[in-house]
Design a protein around this motif. Structure first.
Motif, PDB file in Angstrom:
ATOM      1  N   SER A1041      -6.370   4.610   1.786  1.00 31.92           N
ATOM      2  CA  SER A1041      -5.561   5.034   3.097  1.00 31.92           C
ATOM      3  C   SER A1041      -6.397   4.858   4.395  1.00 31.92           C
ATOM      4  O   SER A1041      -7.174   5.558   5.080  1.00 31.92           O
ATOM      5  CB  SER A1041      -5.489   6.475   2.810  1.00 31.92           C
ATOM      6  OG  SER A1041      -4.874   6.842   1.685  1.00 31.92           O
ATOM      7  N   TYR A1427      -2.344  -2.542  -5.789  1.00 37.06           N
ATOM      8  CA  TYR A1427      -1.925  -1.580  -4.759  1.00 37.06           C
ATOM      9  C   TYR A1427      -1.202  -2.081  -3.586  1.00 37.06           C
ATOM     10  O   TYR A1427      -0.177  -1.672  -3.138  1.00 37.06           O
ATOM     11  CB  TYR A1427      -3.158  -0.766  -4.385  1.00 37.06           C
ATOM     12  CG  TYR A1427      -2.625   0.588  -3.716  1.00 37.06           C
ATOM     13  CD1 TYR A1427      -2.061   1.716  -4.033  1.00 37.06           C
ATOM     14  CD2 TYR A1427      -2.904   0.560  -2.257  1.00 37.06           C
ATOM     15  CE1 TYR A1427      -1.442   2.745  -3.351  1.00 37.06           C
ATOM     16  CE2 TYR A1427      -2.475   1.641  -1.366  1.00 37.06           C
ATOM     17  CZ  TYR A1427      -1.980   2.584  -1.887  1.00 37.06           C
ATOM     18  OH  TYR A1427      -1.454   3.929  -1.253  1.00 37.06           O
ATOM     19  N   THR A1428      -1.764  -3.252  -2.959  1.00 34.89           N
ATOM     20  CA  THR A1428      -1.318  -3.733  -1.840  1.00 34.89           C
ATOM     21  C   THR A1428       0.008  -4.265  -2.020  1.00 34.89           C
ATOM     22  O   THR A1428       0.977  -4.307  -1.092  1.00 34.89           O
ATOM     23  CB  THR A1428      -2.161  -4.620  -1.190  1.00 34.89           C
ATOM     24  OG1 THR A1428      -3.342  -3.995  -0.872  1.00 34.89           O
ATOM     25  CG2 THR A1428      -1.835  -5.119   0.279  1.00 34.89           C
ATOM     26  N   CYS A1431       2.906  -1.568  -2.652  1.00 32.30           N
ATOM     27  CA  CYS A1431       3.405  -1.181  -1.274  1.00 32.30           C
ATOM     28  C   CYS A1431       4.075  -2.022  -0.431  1.00 32.30           C
ATOM     29  O   CYS A1431       5.231  -1.531  -0.084  1.00 32.30           O
ATOM     30  CB  CYS A1431       1.974  -0.874  -0.379  1.00 32.30           C
ATOM     31  SG  CYS A1431       1.058   0.837  -1.163  1.00 32.30           S
TER      32      CYS A1431
END
Length: 1454
Positions: A1041, A1427-1428, A1431
């Motif tokens: 984050s 994760y990227t 997203c």
């Protein structure tokens, strides 16, 4: 419920304690008798139980003695005394387990008669060294040896000479592994006499003086020379650290049982008599690591094969084979019962030990596998043995009609032909007809009945002799180190000489003459070294000395071996005459040497003569002297065996193994070319056919050709079942005709490149299966030539048919004399140690001492004269230059190598003038005075070292003081000039309008109180791996984050630090400790906060310094929220036993490692005894041995262990201090690492990793003493933040130096040094880590923690300038110290080795650390990438992300 004190002795009558009773009796008994004793049991009850247990004669009267302190008085216990009360008065370490070596034990012996009824036990003083006897006479020496013998002390010193009396039974208290460790690095005479002490002294002398050593074993037949040589080899291989040389020691130990089986037999004097001489030379690197070995054999007694006395047996291997072979093997090798063979039923055929013989057969199989023989090779060998036995059953008859010699029975000849793979007709021809080849013709004639029997026996003897030669040759090839032929590395060696014992049988023949001649030669060598050379040195130096007479046996040697008129030369002359007989030889002896006083011919017609040897008169029967002297493998036998279809026999009869090897390679090469041409033609024909079919049909037609898959050389076999190399590699291909020729081709090559002997290597594949690689230790021409050159001095001669023979074969005695001269030249180049073996009785009775027989051996070996010369002589000799060089520090400055200065030193030290003499060029000293000089030198060296350290520290402190003074002056000057213009920042200026210069102290207290309450959750520690994993995920989410573009500097700094803490958290979880990945985590949240605070300071720029405290508080609030949530989660979950806990419970209940012992399987090479039940552990059996205390036992006895490991500490030992105490006292299951160490290391890791020279620089001595006192009494109350970091690091080193036994223990010191001396780096690492596993648990855990700490320090080398080598230099003297603190030179010499050892540990752990961290980073990067992508897909699912190079990683994660 009964209680037990710290020693394990019961404090109540109800509990039973085990006491070991050692019998001192003349009859056969076990080594000791364990008896269960309670507190109320009396001596009479214990005696009764021991008598029943041992099966003794209850009609006799026995007494119980208490021995206190080794060599001291033995006290008689009254009938009503309680032995357990006596045990309570013994030292604690002897109360649970009391072997005689500890000095406290009980003895059971027969009560001696006494009319007055008084005590008769006033034992005379026991002398370990006969030189200490007050009066040296034959009677006193005999009495001293006799007393020691009945105390089971079979070894006695005469200065540095060992006397060993054969007890004719195995004494288990002598040869277990712990005794090798006990005598290691101990000076001769410090402990009780032992053969292991001689081995250790020879090994240390070789390393220290860099000179070859030789241990000469002498004694008559039956005195125990063979067993003594086995014990020496066992000890010498143990001293060289057997786990470090790729199994070479295992091969050496396996060679002994193989050679004994084929070369030893049971005689009238000895149940395991060597019928050949052997010299075993162990080669070492200069560092002490064993490099190779050579076994030389001399004159095998082949006549024993066909005839012997009735009370004797043939060679052991025949009985092993017949009694131990399985039904299938008996059918395969055509075996019968021993009484069915002529060569076995002449002597002792009553085999009452058939069960033991069967076990010996299994052990022989294991030993042959250890040496490297394959199963096919063993089958070949056993087939030859069966053929040799069957040859004796061949009978000859003359037909009544034609007078033709016939051989039979037919079934025996058929079986022989099958075993030897020869034609039956050729076998019969070779046994019945003589063939003579000349230049013009070949003459064939028939043997007579007597000649045929002689021919048959000659064939059996020559075949067995050739087999024995082949076994010795290939054992030497297994012991060969290829680097000896490729590299010019200087090696040292220790030779063990076990020659024939002196023999005087009922019928003495040519073999006994050769045996006794070798014994005469050996005795002459002993006399030269002990008497003549020593006394000549004294006389030449001009010191006062009274010569000691000794028996000179040079006349007997000249009688036998002098040129022209010697007995051997006269025998050779007779052998060269075709018409000579035994009678003509006897006449020649009478003519030539009748005048010699040592030679006495027979006065009657009996063909005998007597020779006066140094050991006594021996009567020789001259029959068959000529025949045995010219015994060779006859040409008919060579021609027959060369026609054999068994290629193994070709190697036995080859007169030149090198030529056979060359011809084999050439023949295989020609066959290869032929097969390749044939396959090429087949391939061309197939290609033409394929093209024709394509042209005819216009399309490709499949041809039935074998698939082009590669040959698979791998197969899955267990190490326990040896395989025949390459025999089943082509199993799947033999069914295909196309590959049948290739299999034949490869088998042809394997016959010559791998002649029945290889060392097989395995490699594990990824699937866990073992793949056998092509053998590495294949024989080539160069290695074959090297081995043949070593063993050529004593090989069986082969005679072949040749019409133009120009040279005659060497006679047996000429060959024996040449090999003996070569042997004497070899041992004369080495420094000798002598072991005299003494036969205790002539009837081979166990533990019987025959005074007359032993006294006779004392006389003729000259033991009395040896005692006189060792007692009167000087064991230490130095030239003037050597003395001044060695003891220069004791001499005044400017002293030269002159007698005056040396005499002045001796007078100043007040040495007794009778203990030294100064000659013309040498100084002579007694051993006691030499040791006094050495101790004085060591003290003087230490004094000089302390002076140097004092001056160096003074100069260093003075230098630091001057630097600080100059820096203070500069700071004061700068401060003076900048002070007027200095204005403090606004937040440091007092509020002018408030009217108060300072804050209200009550507010500060209240804020501090609130801070303490808010900080309470940080007192929690992470002890659960799941909690650590949750923290890892939590910090990972913080990392994912990142702050947006509009965020302020505070948020950016917090995110950067959170990235660090997330990485650090994963680091702590995934790499808590490299050596112990399963260790339970113990991480404090406060420690994490300290590390985070330090990292914030290092990351913050100049403009961000003011935000540091806010960032830390922000992160602490986030962490506090995680802690509160984790507490709720733990409280809500029910308590469950984790898998780790279950495994630990199982591990605790595992019987393999009770009471802190570290047991591992151990293959026994020489017979030993179980330390618990006292029963024997036979050779080649597997047992359990504690790697720490060397306790050895059966697997079934593990549950009977009642004593803690002797290397561990007692939990009840009181200890309030934390420095200078054993590590095990400061540790527990809750705290595997001492508290002080953990406290100091953690503080350094949190505050000092970036400090330059963190362990190189020293802190203030005053502050160090202050903190040391606090840590000694109350470690928890010490506030380390109040002390400089160098004071903390200095106390870490001090704690390690103050340990009474260092972390890497004194007992393993020499092992670690040997480990780092190995040539290859991977070998060094494996050896060091193998030794680390042998450390006690407390030392292991503490060393684990320390090395991990040093890895973390070395990781920040860019800041603290501490590399692994720098850390090793600092910590090696702290954790790996020499056990001999009295000799400073020894420790200085080993500095480089100890430093390298510690550096290997740090560097290897650092490498593993970096590898693991790299793997963690790769996983983190892949996780972030996943994760990227997720997203982006969630925000814009239709958008395709093009990330070159990372798609494969993503899909792997997905």
């Amino acid at each position: 419920m009964s209680t037990t004190d710290g020693t394990g002795v019961s404090e109540q009558d109800g509990e039973v304690h085990v006491v070991q009773i050692y019998p001192r009796l003349s009859q056969d008994t076990t080594a000791y008798c364990p008896v269960q004793v309670s507190a109320g049991d009396t001596a009479s009850a214990i005696i009764h139980n021991a008598v029943v247990t041992l099966g003794l004669d209850s009609s006799l009267t026995y007494c119980l003695l208490e021995a206190r302190e080794s060599g001291g008085e033995e006290r008689l216990l009254e009938a009503g005394d309680c032995p357990l009360d006596r045990v309570l008065l013994w030292p604690p370490e002897t109360q649970k387990w009391h072997p005689p070596s500890h000095g406290y034990y009980f003895i059971l012996q027969e009560q001696q008669a006494n009319s007055a009824g008084k005590r008769v036990e006033t034992i005379k003083e026991d002398y370990d060294d006969l030189c200490n006897l007050p009066t040296v006479t034959e009677e006193s020496v005999l009495e001293a040896l006799r007393q020691r013998f009945y105390k089971h002390k079979i070894y006695t010193y005469t200065s540095n000479i060992l006397i060993a009396i054969n007890p004719n039974k195995f004494l288990p208290v002598y040869y277990n592994p712990k005794y090798i460790k006990m005598y290691e690095n101990q000076p001769l005479g410090k402990l009780s006499p032992h053969i292991f002490a001689i081995a250790d002294v020879a090994f240390r002398a070789m390393l220290n003086r860099q000179v070859n050593q030789c241990i000469v074993i002498s004694g008559e037949s039956g005195s125990g020379k063979t067993e003594s040589s086995s014990f020496l080899i066992h000890c010498l291989t143990g001293l060289s650290q057997k786990t470090y040389s790729s199994g070479l020691e295992r091969t050496i130990l396996g060679a002994g049982p193989v050679i004994e089986a084929f070369g030893n037999s049971k005689t009238a004097e000895n149940n395991n008599s060597s019928r050949f001489g052997k010299f075993i030379q162990l080669n070492y690197l200069e560092s002490g690591v064993i490099r190779g070995a050579v076994i030389e054999k001399y004159l095998l007694e082949k006549s024993r094969l066909v005839s012997r006395d009735k009370s004797e047996r043939n060679y052991h291997v025949f009985y092993y084979l017949l009694m131990g072979a399985s039904k299938d093997e008996k059918e395969e090798f055509h075996l019968f019962k021993p009484q069915d063979y002529l060569y076995l039923n002449q002597g002792d055929v009553h085999l009452d030990d058939d069960e033991d013989l069967g076990q010996q057969y299994k052990r022989l199989h294991q030993a042959m596998e250890m040496v490297g023989f394959l199963s096919s090779t063993k089958k070949h060998i056993f087939s030859i043995l069966s053929a040799v036995l069957l040859l004796g059953n061949v009978t000859f008859t003359l037909s009544e009609d034609t007078q033709v010699l016939e051989a039979g029975p037919a079934e025996v000849l058929s079986t022989l032909s099958d075993l030897l793979k020869v034609k039956n007709e050729l076998l019969v021809t070779a046994l019945t007809k003589r063939r003579v080849v000349t230049a013009n013709c070949t003459v064939v004639s028939q043997y007579t009945l007597q000649e045929a029997s002689t021919m048959r026996d000659s064939m059996a003897k020559s075949l067995y002799g050739a087999l024995f030669d082949w076994i010795i040759l290939h054992i030497n090839h297994a012991l060969l180190n290829r680097r000896d032929m490729e590299e010019s590395i200087s090696c040292l060696s220790i030779g063990v000489l076990d020659m024939f014992g002196f023999e005087n049988l009922q019928t003495n023949s040519f073999e006994q003459l050769c045996i006794n001649y070798s014994h005469e030669t050996l005795q002459y060598y002993i006399n030269q070294n002990i008497f003549k050379l020593e006394q000549n040195d004294y006389v030449s130096e001009g010191i006062s000395w009274q010569n000691i007479d000794f028996t000179d046996n040079r006349g007997c040697i000249q009688l036998i071996s002098s040129e022209s008129v010697g007995l051997f030369d006269l025998l050779d002359q007779e052998c060269s005459l075709p018409q000579a007989t035994d009678e003509t030889f006897m006449d020649k002896l009478k003519q030539q040497i009748q005048d010699n006083p040592l030679f006495v011919p027979s006065q009657n017609t009996e063909p005998t003569f007597v020779i006066q040897h140094f050991a006594g008169r021996v009567k020789y029967h001259i029959k068959d002297f000529r025949k045995k002297n010219t015994e060779h493998m006859r040409p008919e036998v060579v021609s027959l065996l060369r026609s054999s279809g068994r290629s193994f026999l070709h190697h036995l009869v080859a007169s030149s193994p090198e030529a056979l090897f060359r011809w084999g390679v050439l023949r295989a090469t020609i066959r290869i070319l032929t097969v390749f041409k044939s396959m090429a033609r087949q391939r061309a024909e197939l290609s033409e056919l394929h093209e024709t079919v394509q042209q005819s049909y216009g399309q490709a037609v499949q041809v039935n050709t074998p698939p082009s898959e590669p040959l698979d050389f791998s197969f899955d076999r267990s190490d326990e079942h040896p395989i025949d190399i390459f025999e089943d590699i082509f199993v799947s291909y033999e069914k295909r005709k196309c590959y049948a020729t290739f299999h034949f081709l490869f088998s042809e090559l394997s016959v010559f490149m791998m002649p029945h002997f290889v060392c097989v290597f395995y490699r594990k594949s990824r699937g866990g299966r073992q793949k056998q690689l092509i053998p590495k230790n294949l024989m080539n021409l160069r290695s074959l030539q090297h081995i043949v050159g070593v063993t050529a001095h004593d090989r069986t001669s082969k005679s072949i048919f040749h019409p133009h023979r120009t040279s005659k074969l060497q006679t047996v005695n000429a060959q024996f004399q040449a090999s003996l001269k070569k042997l004497m030249k070899t041992i004369e180049k080495a420094e000798p140690f002598f072991i005299f073996c003494v036969r205790s009785n002539a009837e081979k009775k166990e533990l019987q001492f025959d005074n007359e027989l032993v006294l006779n051996q004392i006389k003729y070996t000259g033991i009395l004269q040896m005692i006189h010369i060792q007692k009167s002589g000087y064991s230490a000799k130095y030239t003037f230059k050597e003395f001044v060089k060695k003891f220069r520090m004791l001499l005044p400055k400017g002293a030269t190598a002159t007698p005056e200065h040396i005499t002045e030193l001796f007078e100043r030290m007040e040495l007794d003038k009778s203990t030294y003499q100064i000659g013309k060029t040498k100084v002579f000293l007694k051993e006691k005075e030499r040791q006094l000089l050495q101790d004085t030198l060591n003290k003087e060296v230490m004094r000089h070292i302390i002076i140097l350290q004092r001056w160096f520290r003074a100069c260093l402190i003075r230098l630091h003081f001057l630097e600080k003074r100059d820096a203070s002056v500069i700071i004061q000057v700068q401060f003076f000039f900048t002070l007027p213009s200095y204005t403090p920042p606004p937040y440091h200026t007092a509020n002018q309008n408030s009217g108060r210069a300072s804050r209200n102290p009550t507010i500060r207290i209240s804020r501090a109180t609130r801070a303490l309450q808010w900080d309470a959750s940080l007192d929690r520690e992470i002890t659960n791996p799941k909690e650590l994993r949750n923290l890892d995920e939590f910090l990972g989410n913080q990392v994912r984050s990142p702050p947006g573009k509009g965020k302020d500097t505070l948020s950016c700094l917090h995110w950067r630090c959170a990235c660090f803490e997330g990485k650090n958290g994963k680091q702590l979880y995934n790499f808590s400790w490299p050596l112990c990945d399963q260790q339970k985590p113990q991480i404090g949240y406060k420690d994490l906060m300290k590390g985070f605070h330090n990292k914030v300071n290092s990351l913050a720029g100049s403009k961000e310094k003011g935000e540091v405290s806010l960032v830390v508080n922000l992160f602490q609030s986030v962490l506090d929220g995680f802690i509160r949530g984790e507490i709720k989660r733990v409280e809500s979950e029910p308590a469950k036993a984790t898998k780790t806990t279950k495994k630990r419970r199982k591990k605790k209940q595992c019987p393999d490692s009770p009471l802190d012992h570290l047991f591992s399987t151990y293959q026994v090479n020489i017979m030993q005894s179980c330390d618990l039940c006292g029963s024997y552990i036979w050779g080649m059996e597997k047992a359990y041995m504690c790697s720490a205390c060397k306790l050895i036992c059966h697997k079934k006895c593990l549950k009977q262990i009642i004593t803690d490991c002797s290397t561990r500490c007692d939990d009840n030992v009181p200890g309030s201090l934390h420095f200078g105490v054993q590590v095990c006292v400061l540790t527990s299951k809750a705290n595997p690492v001492p508290k002080v160490v953990e406290l100091l290391l953690m503080h350094v890791e949190l505050n000092g990793l970036y400090t330059e020279g963190i362990y190189r620089k020293s802190g203030s001595a005053c502050r160090a003493r202050e903190l040391h006192q606090i840590l000694e009494t109350n470690p928890e109350g010490a506030c380390l933040d109040n002390y400089p970091i160098h004071t903390i690091s200095g106390l870490v080193k001090r704690w390690l130096r103050d340990l009474p036994d260092p972390l890497m223990t004194f007992s393993l010191y020499s092992d670690f040094l040997h480990a780092v001396e190995l040539p290859e780096k991977p070998e060094k690492i494996r050896a060091v880590y193998k030794l680390i596993e042998e450390l006690p648990p407390a030392n292991y855990n503490t060393l684990e923690r320390l090395i991990f700490h040093l890895v973390r320090v070395a990781k920040e080398e860019d800041h603290n300038k501490m590399s692994p080598s720098s850390l090793a230099i600092v910590f090696a003297p702290c954790i790996l110290r020499s056990p001999d603190a009295s000799d400073p030179f020894l420790g200085m010499k080993d500095v480089s080795k100890t430093t390298l050892c510690v550096e290997i540990l740090i560097s290897e752990q650092f490498r593993r650390y970096k590898e693991k961290m790299q793997n963690i980073q790769e996983l983190e990067y892949a996780e972030a990438l996943k994760y990227t992508i997720q997203c982006n897909n969630f925000i814009n699912p239709r958008r395709e992300i093009q990330l070159s190079g990372f798609s494969s990683v993503y899909f792997r994660i997905k």
